[in-house]
Write a protein that holds these residues in place. Structure first.
Motif, PDB file in Angstrom:
ATOM      1  N   GLU A   1     -42.598  -3.105  17.785  1.00 12.29           N
ATOM      2  CA  GLU A   1     -43.247  -2.451  18.922  1.00 12.29           C
ATOM      3  C   GLU A   1     -44.375  -1.545  18.453  1.00 12.29           C
ATOM      4  OE1 GLU A   1     -42.099   0.406  22.728  1.00 12.29           O
ATOM      5  OE2 GLU A   1     -40.554  -0.741  21.711  1.00 12.29           O
ATOM      6  N   ASN A   2     -44.130  -0.787  17.388  1.00 15.01           N
ATOM      7  CA  ASN A   2     -45.161   0.104  16.857  1.00 15.01           C
ATOM      8  C   ASN A   2     -46.363  -0.690  16.364  1.00 15.01           C
ATOM      9  OD1 ASN A   2     -46.393   1.463  14.272  1.00 15.01           O
ATOM     10  ND2 ASN A   2     -45.554   3.146  15.488  1.00 15.01           N
ATOM     11  N   LEU A   3     -46.101  -1.774  15.646  1.00 15.23           N
ATOM     12  CA  LEU A   3     -47.172  -2.553  15.041  1.00 15.23           C
ATOM     13  C   LEU A   3     -47.980  -3.309  16.095  1.00 15.23           C
ATOM     14  CD1 LEU A   3     -48.033  -2.916  12.082  1.00 15.23           C
ATOM     15  CD2 LEU A   3     -46.774  -5.055  12.049  1.00 15.23           C
ATOM     16  N   ALA A   4     -47.289  -3.997  17.004  1.00 18.29           N
ATOM     17  CA  ALA A   4     -47.981  -4.808  18.004  1.00 18.29           C
ATOM     18  C   ALA A   4     -48.795  -3.946  18.967  1.00 18.29           C
ATOM     19  CB  ALA A   4     -46.976  -5.656  18.780  1.00 18.29           C
ATOM     20  N   LEU A   5     -48.212  -2.820  19.399  1.00 21.91           N
ATOM     21  CA  LEU A   5     -48.941  -1.939  20.308  1.00 21.91           C
ATOM     22  C   LEU A   5     -50.115  -1.266  19.604  1.00 21.91           C
ATOM     23  CD1 LEU A   5     -46.069  -0.298  22.392  1.00 21.91           C
ATOM     24  CD2 LEU A   5     -47.498  -2.265  22.949  1.00 21.91           C
ATOM     25  N   GLY A   6     -49.956  -0.967  18.314  1.00 23.01           N
ATOM     26  CA  GLY A   6     -51.061  -0.390  17.557  1.00 23.01           C
ATOM     27  C   GLY A   6     -52.241  -1.342  17.468  1.00 23.01           C
TER      28      GLY A   6
ATOM     29  N   HIS B   1     -55.808  -0.536  19.355  1.00 24.26           N
ATOM     30  CA  HIS B   1     -56.932  -0.183  18.480  1.00 24.26           C
ATOM     31  C   HIS B   1     -57.656  -1.391  17.895  1.00 24.26           C
ATOM     32  CE1 HIS B   1     -55.588   3.985  18.678  1.00 24.26           C
ATOM     33  NE2 HIS B   1     -54.375   3.578  18.383  1.00 24.26           N
ATOM     34  N   GLY B   2     -57.282  -2.583  18.328  1.00 21.70           N
ATOM     35  CA  GLY B   2     -57.902  -3.786  17.769  1.00 21.70           C
ATOM     36  C   GLY B   2     -58.924  -4.432  18.663  1.00 21.70           C
ATOM     37  N   ASN B   3     -59.398  -3.695  19.671  1.00 17.71           N
ATOM     38  CA  ASN B   3     -60.426  -4.225  20.574  1.00 17.71           C
ATOM     39  C   ASN B   3     -60.025  -5.554  21.194  1.00 17.71           C
ATOM     40  OD1 ASN B   3     -62.112  -2.023  19.942  1.00 17.71           O
ATOM     41  ND2 ASN B   3     -62.896  -3.076  18.149  1.00 17.71           N
TER      42      ASN B   3
ATOM     43  N   GLU C   1     -54.493   1.219  11.058  1.00 16.97           N
ATOM     44  CA  GLU C   1     -55.101   2.423  10.505  1.00 16.97           C
ATOM     45  C   GLU C   1     -55.151   3.582  11.502  1.00 16.97           C
ATOM     46  OE1 GLU C   1     -59.023   3.698   7.883  1.00 16.97           O
ATOM     47  OE2 GLU C   1     -58.895   1.703   8.766  1.00 16.97           O
ATOM     48  N   LYS C   2     -55.592   3.321  12.714  1.00 13.14           N
ATOM     49  CA  LYS C   2     -55.783   4.400  13.675  1.00 13.14           C
ATOM     50  C   LYS C   2     -54.488   4.870  14.329  1.00 13.14           C
ATOM     51  CE  LYS C   2     -60.600   3.366  14.785  1.00 13.14           C
ATOM     52  NZ  LYS C   2     -61.568   3.004  15.843  1.00 13.14           N
ATOM     53  N   SER C   3     -53.392   4.125  14.164  1.00 10.70           N
ATOM     54  CA  SER C   3     -52.128   4.545  14.764  1.00 10.70           C
ATOM     55  C   SER C   3     -51.075   4.886  13.717  1.00 10.70           C
ATOM     56  CB  SER C   3     -51.593   3.445  15.696  1.00 10.70           C
ATOM     57  OG  SER C   3     -51.303   2.259  14.976  1.00 10.70           O
TER      58      SER C   3
ATOM     59  N   VAL D   1     -57.738 -10.866   9.182  1.00  9.28           N
ATOM     60  CA  VAL D   1     -57.770 -10.053  10.400  1.00  9.28           C
ATOM     61  C   VAL D   1     -59.224  -9.762  10.742  1.00  9.28           C
ATOM     62  CG1 VAL D   1     -57.101  -7.880  11.487  1.00  9.28           C
ATOM     63  CG2 VAL D   1     -55.537  -9.009   9.893  1.00  9.28           C
ATOM     64  N   GLU D   2     -59.652 -10.232  11.886  1.00 11.51           N
ATOM     65  CA  GLU D   2     -61.027 -10.022  12.322  1.00 11.51           C
ATOM     66  C   GLU D   2     -61.014  -9.121  13.546  1.00 11.51           C
ATOM     67  OE1 GLU D   2     -63.691 -10.959  10.823  1.00 11.51           O
ATOM     68  OE2 GLU D   2     -62.770 -12.218   9.280  1.00 11.51           O
ATOM     69  N   ILE D   3     -61.447  -7.883  13.382  1.00 14.96           N
ATOM     70  CA  ILE D   3     -61.535  -6.940  14.494  1.00 14.96           C
ATOM     71  C   ILE D   3     -62.953  -6.993  15.051  1.00 14.96           C
ATOM     72  CG2 ILE D   3     -61.286  -4.545  15.226  1.00 14.96           C
ATOM     73  CD1 ILE D   3     -58.685  -5.808  14.318  1.00 14.96           C
ATOM     74  N   PRO D   4     -63.132  -7.397  16.325  1.00 16.77           N
ATOM     75  CA  PRO D   4     -64.489  -7.476  16.877  1.00 16.77           C
ATOM     76  C   PRO D   4     -65.124  -6.111  16.989  1.00 16.77           C
ATOM     77  CG  PRO D   4     -62.860  -7.789  18.610  1.00 16.77           C
ATOM     78  CD  PRO D   4     -62.114  -7.773  17.303  1.00 16.77           C
ATOM     79  N   SER D   5     -66.446  -6.104  17.000  1.00 18.73           N
ATOM     80  CA  SER D   5     -67.180  -4.840  17.090  1.00 18.73           C
ATOM     81  C   SER D   5     -66.896  -4.159  18.415  1.00 18.73           C
ATOM     82  CB  SER D   5     -68.687  -5.105  16.958  1.00 18.73           C
ATOM     83  OG  SER D   5     -69.419  -3.928  17.244  1.00 18.73           O
TER      84      SER D   5
END
Length: 358
Positions: A14-19, A23-25, A135-137, A158-162
């Motif tokens: 839950e912590n990982l998926a919600l984070g 924060h993953g756009n 990182e942010k959570s 892991v590709e986080i969009p801008s």
């Protein structure tokens, strides 16, 4: 194989998926990058994820395909449900530490500082602990307690969009999303075909060697490299690329200056490393000259579009063949070597590159 680390993986899901979601756009959590990162560190013998799975139906299917054991924490009232998951995960980890002496490494996937006492206890029991979190959570207290901490956002794959896509066009989100989703299935069919291409294999081997060197700092033998490639893709076979043996494949890559081979600890098991000189320095020089040509020797160019300019100058350019996971990582290495200067520009919402004065 007896010298390999045995790893037990525990996910506070839950912590990982919600984070990732927060924060993953908009990026959905993917287990594969974690599995690949751990494949470079040892053999994962236990995989467990803890959550109320009624909230993560699609994720449950994804984890099951990756052979993760799902531990159900039934719905309760508010924080008590979260505490139940934390307690169950901590008890299982400590119990496993006592019952399975051969497990040398515990991976705790969470950003919650409540797990810091668990990390201290596992290290007290002479276990190596690797943390994984967004990182942010992730609490600032957790990473220093671990032997190693991996930020999910920075893992290969892991590709986080801008954020500028979401920030600049909030009213049109429903329209671009299908446009971004549709190109994603296209690379997947294409990945299977180039997966048997030697150029794609060169990038995979270089990235894997770089990951092994970075995670352990020790020598990377051919046998260890082959085991790691098989962990990343159990269907891997050098015969799919036209080679009779793995040694023949490595010699071919050495001839192309993708890797270097040296005498290993055992006959027939050479040490594999990335070239320290040659193509990397040539590539750093290439990016410096291209930046200089684009700016006339003075000024900066944005990172966006620079890779296409490099390929016009050198069509076979690929940062992945040099062991870099992304073009940004390559540019950071070029900046570290002194070939260019790299800085973030809030005004352009992009990185700017300046050619170093020779």
């Amino acid at each position: 194989m007896d010298q390999e680390d045995r790893i037990a993986l525990f996910l506070d899901y839950e912590n990982l998926a919600l984070g990732v979601r927060d924060h993953g756009n908009g990026v959905a959590f993917d287990f594969r990058p974690i599995a690949d990162a751990l494949a470079e560190r040892g053999r994962v013998v236990v995989r467990r994820a803890y959550a109320d799975w009624s909230f993560f139906d699609e994720d449950r299917r994804m984890l099951t395909r990756s052979h993760v054991e799902l531990i159900e924490i039934p719905q309760r009232m508010g924080a008590s449900r979260k505490n139940a998951a934390d307690i169950k995960m901590s008890v299982d980890a400590v119990e496993l530490a006592f019952e399975r002496e051969y497990i040398s490494t515990f991976v705790i996937c969470t950003g919650d500082s409540d797990f810091t006492p668990l990390v201290h206890k596992l290290r007290e029991l002479n276990k190596r602990v690797i943390g994984v979190g967004v990182e942010k959570s992730t609490s600032a207290l957790l990473p220093p307690a671990c032997d190693e901490f991996l930020y999910y956002d920075r893992l290969e794959g892991v590709e986080i969009p801008s954020p500028r896509v979401r920030r600049g066009r909030p009213a049109r989100l429903p329209s671009p999303e299908p446009l971004r989703v549709e190109p994603e299935p296209e690379p997947q069919p294409e990945v299977e075909e180039p997966a048997r291409d030697v150029d794609t294999l060169s990038a995979l081997v270089a990235q894997t060697v770089a990951g092994l060197q970075g995670s352990s700092g020790g020598e990377v033998t051919a046998s260890r490299l082959k085991r790691t490639l098989l962990r990343k893709d159990p269907t891997f076979s050098e015969s799919d690329y036209g080679f009779r043996t793995f040694g023949e494949l490595l010699r071919h890559l050495a001839d192309r200056n993708v890797v270097e081979l040296a005498e290993g600890p055992a006959k027939g098991d050479p040490e594999v490393s990335l070239p320290e000189h040659g193509e990397r320095e040539e590539a750093f020089g290439l990016v410096r000259s291209v930046v200089r040509d684009l700016t006339g020797g003075d000024g900066s160019v944005p990172l966006s579009g620079l890779k296409n300019a490099l390929r016009r100058a050198k069509p076979d350019f690929s940062e992945k063949k040099l062991g870099y996971r992304s073009f940004l990582q390559f540019c950071r290495a070029a900046a570290t070597s002194g070939a260019i200067e790299l800085r973030w520009s809030p005004e352009t919402d992009d990185y700017l590159l300046t050619a170093a004065q020779s």
